[in-house]
Design a protein around this motif. Structure first.
Motif, PDB file in Angstrom:
ATOM      1  N   GLU A 112       0.824  -1.205   0.000  1.00  0.00           N
ATOM      2  CA  GLU A 112       0.000   0.000   0.000  1.00  0.00           C
ATOM      3  C   GLU A 112       0.860   1.258   0.000  1.00  0.00           C
ATOM      4  N   GLU A 113       1.863   1.288   0.868  1.00  0.00           N
ATOM      5  CA  GLU A 113       2.705   2.478   0.960  1.00  0.00           C
ATOM      6  C   GLU A 113       3.569   2.646  -0.287  1.00  0.00           C
ATOM      7  N   TRP A 114       4.069   1.551  -0.844  1.00  0.00           N
ATOM      8  CA  TRP A 114       4.863   1.663  -2.066  1.00  0.00           C
ATOM      9  C   TRP A 114       3.988   2.070  -3.251  1.00  0.00           C
ATOM     10  N   SER A 115       2.729   1.657  -3.258  1.00  0.00           N
ATOM     11  CA  SER A 115       1.823   2.113  -4.312  1.00  0.00           C
ATOM     12  C   SER A 115       1.698   3.627  -4.295  1.00  0.00           C
ATOM     13  N   ALA A 116       1.615   4.201  -3.087  1.00  0.00           N
ATOM     14  CA  ALA A 116       1.497   5.653  -2.962  1.00  0.00           C
ATOM     15  C   ALA A 116       2.752   6.348  -3.497  1.00  0.00           C
ATOM     16  N   GLU A 117       3.930   5.795  -3.191  1.00  0.00           N
ATOM     17  CA  GLU A 117       5.170   6.404  -3.689  1.00  0.00           C
ATOM     18  C   GLU A 117       5.284   6.261  -5.207  1.00  0.00           C
ATOM     19  N   ARG A 118       4.894   5.109  -5.729  1.00  0.00           N
ATOM     20  CA  ARG A 118       4.922   4.914  -7.185  1.00  0.00           C
ATOM     21  C   ARG A 118       3.991   5.905  -7.876  1.00  0.00           C
ATOM     22  N   ASP A 119       2.773   6.056  -7.345  1.00  0.00           N
ATOM     23  CA  ASP A 119       1.816   6.968  -7.951  1.00  0.00           C
ATOM     24  C   ASP A 119       2.308   8.408  -7.886  1.00  0.00           C
ATOM     25  N   ALA A 120       3.020   8.748  -6.804  1.00  0.00           N
ATOM     26  CA  ALA A 120       3.576  10.092  -6.693  1.00  0.00           C
ATOM     27  C   ALA A 120       4.613  10.331  -7.789  1.00  0.00           C
ATOM     28  N   GLY A 124       4.494  13.144 -11.109  1.00  0.00           N
ATOM     29  CA  GLY A 124       5.429  14.255 -11.060  1.00  0.00           C
ATOM     30  C   GLY A 124       6.268  14.371  -9.805  1.00  0.00           C
ATOM     31  N   GLY A 125       6.200  13.404  -8.893  1.00  0.00           N
ATOM     32  CA  GLY A 125       6.991  13.457  -7.667  1.00  0.00           C
ATOM     33  C   GLY A 125       8.482  13.389  -7.942  1.00  0.00           C
ATOM     34  N   THR A 126       9.264  13.982  -7.045  1.00  0.00           N
ATOM     35  CA  THR A 126      10.712  14.078  -7.266  1.00  0.00           C
ATOM     36  C   THR A 126      11.545  13.439  -6.157  1.00  0.00           C
ATOM     37  N   ALA A 387      10.464  -5.827   2.288  1.00  0.00           N
ATOM     38  CA  ALA A 387      10.501  -4.393   2.002  1.00  0.00           C
ATOM     39  C   ALA A 387      11.293  -4.104   0.730  1.00  0.00           C
ATOM     40  N   LEU A 388      12.430  -4.778   0.576  1.00  0.00           N
ATOM     41  CA  LEU A 388      13.283  -4.528  -0.581  1.00  0.00           C
ATOM     42  C   LEU A 388      12.661  -5.081  -1.858  1.00  0.00           C
ATOM     43  N   ALA A 389      12.075  -6.266  -1.797  1.00  0.00           N
ATOM     44  CA  ALA A 389      11.455  -6.849  -2.988  1.00  0.00           C
ATOM     45  C   ALA A 389      10.281  -5.999  -3.467  1.00  0.00           C
ATOM     46  N   SER A 390       9.509  -5.444  -2.537  1.00  0.00           N
ATOM     47  CA  SER A 390       8.420  -4.548  -2.932  1.00  0.00           C
ATOM     48  C   SER A 390       8.964  -3.321  -3.650  1.00  0.00           C
ATOM     49  N   ALA A 391      10.075  -2.789  -3.148  1.00  0.00           N
ATOM     50  CA  ALA A 391      10.703  -1.634  -3.793  1.00  0.00           C
ATOM     51  C   ALA A 391      11.207  -1.987  -5.183  1.00  0.00           C
ATOM     52  N   VAL A 392      11.813  -3.167  -5.328  1.00  0.00           N
ATOM     53  CA  VAL A 392      12.320  -3.601  -6.631  1.00  0.00           C
ATOM     54  C   VAL A 392      11.171  -3.694  -7.635  1.00  0.00           C
ATOM     55  N   ALA A 393      10.022  -4.225  -7.194  1.00  0.00           N
ATOM     56  CA  ALA A 393       8.861  -4.319  -8.078  1.00  0.00           C
ATOM     57  C   ALA A 393       8.405  -2.938  -8.540  1.00  0.00           C
ATOM     58  N   VAL A 394       8.368  -1.983  -7.625  1.00  0.00           N
ATOM     59  CA  VAL A 394       7.933  -0.627  -7.975  1.00  0.00           C
ATOM     60  C   VAL A 394       8.933   0.040  -8.907  1.00  0.00           C
ATOM     61  N   LEU A 395      10.224  -0.073  -8.607  1.00  0.00           N
ATOM     62  CA  LEU A 395      11.247   0.572  -9.428  1.00  0.00           C
ATOM     63  C   LEU A 395      11.361  -0.053 -10.814  1.00  0.00           C
ATOM     64  N   SER A 396      10.785  -1.226 -11.015  1.00  0.00           N
ATOM     65  CA  SER A 396      10.783  -1.872 -12.327  1.00  0.00           C
ATOM     66  C   SER A 396       9.577  -1.483 -13.167  1.00  0.00           C
ATOM     67  N   ASP A 397       8.653  -0.729 -12.584  1.00  0.00           N
ATOM     68  CA  ASP A 397       7.457  -0.307 -13.301  1.00  0.00           C
ATOM     69  C   ASP A 397       7.859   0.541 -14.514  1.00  0.00           C
ATOM     70  N   PRO A 398       7.380   0.207 -15.728  1.00  0.00           N
ATOM     71  CA  PRO A 398       7.764   0.980 -16.923  1.00  0.00           C
ATOM     72  C   PRO A 398       7.330   2.435 -16.884  1.00  0.00           C
ATOM     73  N   ARG A 399       6.428   2.778 -15.974  1.00  0.00           N
ATOM     74  CA  ARG A 399       5.967   4.165 -15.905  1.00  0.00           C
ATOM     75  C   ARG A 399       6.913   5.064 -15.120  1.00  0.00           C
ATOM     76  N   VAL A 400       7.971   4.499 -14.562  1.00  0.00           N
ATOM     77  CA  VAL A 400       8.969   5.324 -13.886  1.00  0.00           C
ATOM     78  C   VAL A 400      10.333   5.098 -14.527  1.00  0.00           C
ATOM     79  N   THR A 423      17.801   8.740  -8.410  1.00  0.00           N
ATOM     80  CA  THR A 423      16.839   9.736  -8.885  1.00  0.00           C
ATOM     81  C   THR A 423      15.790   9.061  -9.762  1.00  0.00           C
ATOM     82  N   VAL A 424      14.537   9.212  -9.399  1.00  0.00           N
ATOM     83  CA  VAL A 424      13.434   8.547 -10.093  1.00  0.00           C
ATOM     84  C   VAL A 424      12.446   9.603 -10.578  1.00  0.00           C
TER      85      VAL A 424
END
Length: 431
Positions: A112-120, A124-126, A387-400, A423-424
């Motif tokens: 849930e929390e990583w979804s919020a960071e991905r959506d940010a 346009g989040g920095t 925690a790390l695997a969830s982050a890896v999944a988010v950072l692999s999203d083609p939208r970022v 930097t993402v």
């Protein structure tokens, strides 16, 4: 008299072990040196792990330099205990963090929390990968631990705890003073939470870290002093927040390995999220994301080595150390030991695909080794992996997109991470 190597450790950082091993046989398991005015022995490999965690020959109490003990772990915490007292205190950490049910309870909060960071990022989040991880993991683990407060308050405390981790290893820097100040604030805040539970003003759920440490009793049946209970409460959540450093390394490695990003993105999409799914779908950390996370932990351990005292005369690989000297386990040197790993110097997540019992790999010690329940191995490894695997999944999203800037790593600094934290940016939806 041999030259003291303390200054060399400060100046070489993660390269210190490799510096010592250069003067030995390529297959050496032990090398003598001097640290803080005493004889010491640096050990590596399965043989070094066995010696370091042998409670009949070594002890951890007092081995950690005071500047680290006072900021990162705190005097009197479980990290400084040995024997029956350590086992009794450690059992609560195992109940709080190691049991599979506890990890299952945390997983949806992380997503849930990583979804919020991905959506940010997408909108346009920095925030860097590191800063996003401090927030996402911090909020998730504090909710999991039963701590009160708004998301913003949890994010602020997580940032203080992350700074303590960031500053403990640079005693020559203003960052260390900031870590001391943040430690004082955090200890006071955690103590007040413990007092609020004992006073009936807070009622956390049983089996949460806040509940268990508020009511933990020592072997004689006495409640821990509120300050010390608060310290152990922090020791239940801060290591998870420290995973943010691994997340920064994950950003670097994913940037450098687009094929792995694509494979993990496909795995994540098939699990229910990704570019073709709804924006608010939770990231799914599958086997490939977990394998990538494990290789991050192997190649970029949090600290390069850990200390203990020799309680009796010890010998390893022909090198002797008298009782009273320090034994240091070369964490990085063991995790990348040529005798223990195929292509040890290569970053290859494939080596972890299909490996279920990582604890059975004797030379995989990114958070320490030996047994979780009876030794000093960190009971929070499962939490760290989740925690790390969830982050890896988010950072692999083609939208970022992970940018090139600031991915260099200063290996002399303890602890370290890519300079920018990773930097993402979100990709323009029209391209």
């Amino acid at each position: 008299m041999a030259i003291d190597d303390s200054l060399s450790l400060l100046t070489r950082g993660y390269g210190f072990g490799a510096h010592l091993w250069r003067g030995t046989r390529t297959d050496a398991r032990a090398v003598p040196f001097r640290l803080l005015g005493r004889p010491a022995l640096l050990v590596r490999g399965a043989e070094g792990v066995d010696l370091f965690y042998d409670g009949d020959r070594t002890a951890r109490h007092g081995a950690m330099p005071p500047i680290v003990q006072r900021t990162l772990f705190c005097v009197g915490s479980v990290h400084s205990l040995d024997g029956a007292e350590h086992h009794h205190r450690k059992a609560t950490f195992v109940d709080v963090a190691y049991e599979d049910e506890q990890v299952r309870r945390l997983a949806p909060l992380l997503r849930e929390e990583w979804s919020a960071e991905r959506d940010a990022w997408i909108t346009g989040g920095t925030r860097s990968a590191y800063d996003a991880a401090v927030g996402a993991i911090g909020r998730a683990v504090m909710r999991w631990a039963g701590l009160p407060g708004t998301p913003a308050a949890k994010t602020r405390w997580a940032a203080k705890l992350a700074q303590i981790v960031d500053g403990f290893g640079v005693p020559y820097s203003p960052e260390y003073l900031q870590a001391v100040l943040n430690r004082h604030w955090s200890d006071r805040h955690a103590r007040r939470l413990i007092e609020a539970v004992r006073g009936g003003r807070l009622t956390p759920e049983p089996h949460t870290a806040l509940y268990e440490w508020a009511w933990h009793r020592d072997a004689e049946g006495a409640l821990l002093p509120p300050r010390l209970a608060g310290v152990e409460l922090q020791n239940s959540i801060r290591p998870a927040i420290a995973v943010a450093r691994f997340v920064a390394f994950a950003a670097k490695e994913l940037h450098d390995r687009p094929v792995w990003r694509e494979r993990i993105a496909a795995e994540t999409t098939s699990g229910g999220s990704g570019v073709d799914g709804p924006v608010d779908a939770p990231p799914v950390d599958g086997p490939l994301a977990v394998a990538f996370a494990q290789e991050i932990r192997r190649t970029a351990p949090f600290v390069p080595m850990l200390p203990a005292w020799a309680t009796t005369d010890v010998e390893l690989d022909g090198e002797r150390l008298r009782a009273g000297g320090r034994v240091l386990l070369d964490i990085l040197g063991t995790d990348t030991d040529e005798r223990s790993w195929d292509h040890a110097g290569s970053f290859d997540p494939e080596r972890w695909v299909g490996v279920e019992d990582y604890e059975a790999v004797a030379t995989f010690v990114p958070h320490g080794g030996a047994e979780v329940a009876t030794g000093h191995r960190c009971p929070g490894e499962k939490v760290a992996i989740a925690a790390l695997a969830s982050a890896v999944a988010v950072l692999s999203d083609p939208r970022v997109t992970i940018l090139d800037d600031g991915l260099e790593v200063d290996r002399r600094r303890l602890p370290t991470k890519p300079a920018s934290g990773g930097t993402v940016r979100g990709r323009c939806p029209f391209h």
